[in-house]
Design a protein around this motif. Structure first.
Motif, PDB file in Angstrom:
ATOM      1  N   GLY A  83       0.795  -1.221   0.000  1.00 42.10           N
ATOM      2  CA  GLY A  83       0.000   0.000   0.000  1.00 42.10           C
ATOM      3  C   GLY A  83       0.825   1.268   0.000  1.00 42.10           C
ATOM      4  N   SER A  84       2.147   1.134   0.006  1.00 36.96           N
ATOM      5  CA  SER A  84       3.060   2.280  -0.016  1.00 36.96           C
ATOM      6  C   SER A  84       3.838   2.244  -1.328  1.00 36.96           C
ATOM      7  N   SER A  85       3.831   3.342  -2.044  1.00 39.56           N
ATOM      8  CA  SER A  85       4.414   3.335  -3.393  1.00 39.56           C
ATOM      9  C   SER A  85       5.888   2.944  -3.387  1.00 39.56           C
ATOM     10  N   GLY A  86       6.658   3.446  -2.436  1.00 38.82           N
ATOM     11  CA  GLY A  86       8.078   3.146  -2.400  1.00 38.82           C
ATOM     12  C   GLY A  86       8.366   1.697  -2.062  1.00 38.82           C
ATOM     13  N   HIS A  87       7.653   1.165  -1.070  1.00 37.71           N
ATOM     14  CA  HIS A  87       7.859  -0.229  -0.686  1.00 37.71           C
ATOM     15  C   HIS A  87       7.383  -1.171  -1.783  1.00 37.71           C
TER      16      HIS A  87
END
Length: 297
Positions: free
Chosen positions: A161-165
């Motif tokens: 749910g996190s773009s970077g991860h």
């Protein structure tokens, strides 16, 4: 503010050091060779012996670590990417960092490593030096961390749910991974997944890196663009050379327990070997109507 599931900022390195900012992964390539673990620009001391590496701890919950890798590989498969191979060096690096954060009660700001001195946290070294102390010869590195997540599914859901991860999980540059889980301190649970690639290393992965299977028929995924491949079970003789393909079906030896598959891959005069293992636990013999009608699924 709840902190039941807090992913840390992702970190990425490809050949040269690049800082990850905001919640996005930064990727940059370079023709220069990667810095060594003990001679990174900006680091004044070797990673070894400074509180930035050491003997890897034993697993707090190896089954949960395996589940994270399986869930991550499911996400990669759903997005058309090959599975990551679990390797001991990245597992050691991830477990070491999870335990360090738990022991010193901190959540790695910028993924860097800290020692606690009273109420103060003192930075020891950069995250790349820490991972590189375990995982040498790398050409790409990445890391996801989280604290508080109560299960493997929860932590992977949070990362996706996190773009970077998510970008780290779905990064096609990576071939290898390791996960560490630690418990304790103020956050209760610490999760680390390290990603990497080493030049000249082309892994083979059984069943998307599942820990076990109850079927002899498995899938193999081999990295690279070779001309030919040949395969064997458990140190037996290799089968014949066949045209290379990245994915193929294979049948394990008919013996329960830890099974090993070796592959040789070649193009011209260049040959490389790779190996993976999986635990085989077959369906027990079943009696079907009479004592003479039985068999294995």
């Amino acid at each position: 503010m709840t902190r039941a599931c807090r992913p840390g900022l992702p970190a990425v390195l490809v050949a040269t050091l690049v800082a990850a900012a905001c919640n996005s992964a930064a990727v940059q390539s370079s023709v220069s060779p990667p810095p060594s673990a003990t001679a990174l620009a900006g680091d004044s001391a070797s990673a070894h012996g400074t509180g930035c590496s050491g003997t890897a701890p034993s697993a707090t919950n190896a089954a949960w670590e395996d589940q994270v890798i399986e869930l991550v590989n499911q996400q990669r498969k759903a997005n058309g990417l090959p599975p990551l191979k679990q390797v001991t060096s990245l597992t050691d690096a991830a477990r070491w960092y999870a335990k360090d954060m738990a022991d010193d009660d901190y959540f790695g700001r910028g993924h860097d490593t800290y020692d606690r001195s009273g109420d103060r946290l003192v930075k020891v070294c950069a995250w790349s030096a820490r991972i590189g102390a375990f995982y040498t010869g790398w050409s790409a590195l990445g890391e996801n961390i989280a604290d508080g997540s109560t299960s493997p599914q929860a932590v992977v859901t949070g990362w996706m749910g996190s773009s970077g991860h998510r970008a780290n999980i779905l990064n096609g540059d990576y071939r290898e991974t390791g996960v560490g889980y630690g418990a304790g301190a103020s956050q209760g649970r610490y999760w680390v997944q390290d990603f990497g690639r080493r030049s000249g290393v082309h892994p083979v992965v059984i069943n998307d890196e599942a820990a076990s299977t109850d079927r002899r028929l498995v899938s193999l995924n081999a990295y690279g663009g070779w001309s030919e491949i040949r395969i064997r079970n458990d140190n037996e003789a290799f089968g014949p050379w066949q045209p290379f393909t990245n994915t193929l079906a294979w049948t394990l030896a008919d013996v329960d327990g830890l099974r090993t598959v070796d592959v040789e891959m070649r193009s011209g005069s260049t040959t490389e070997t790779a190996r993976d293992t999986i635990v085989l636990t077959q369906t027990p013999w079943r009696f079907r109507g009479s004592t003479t009608e039985n068999g294995r699924d």
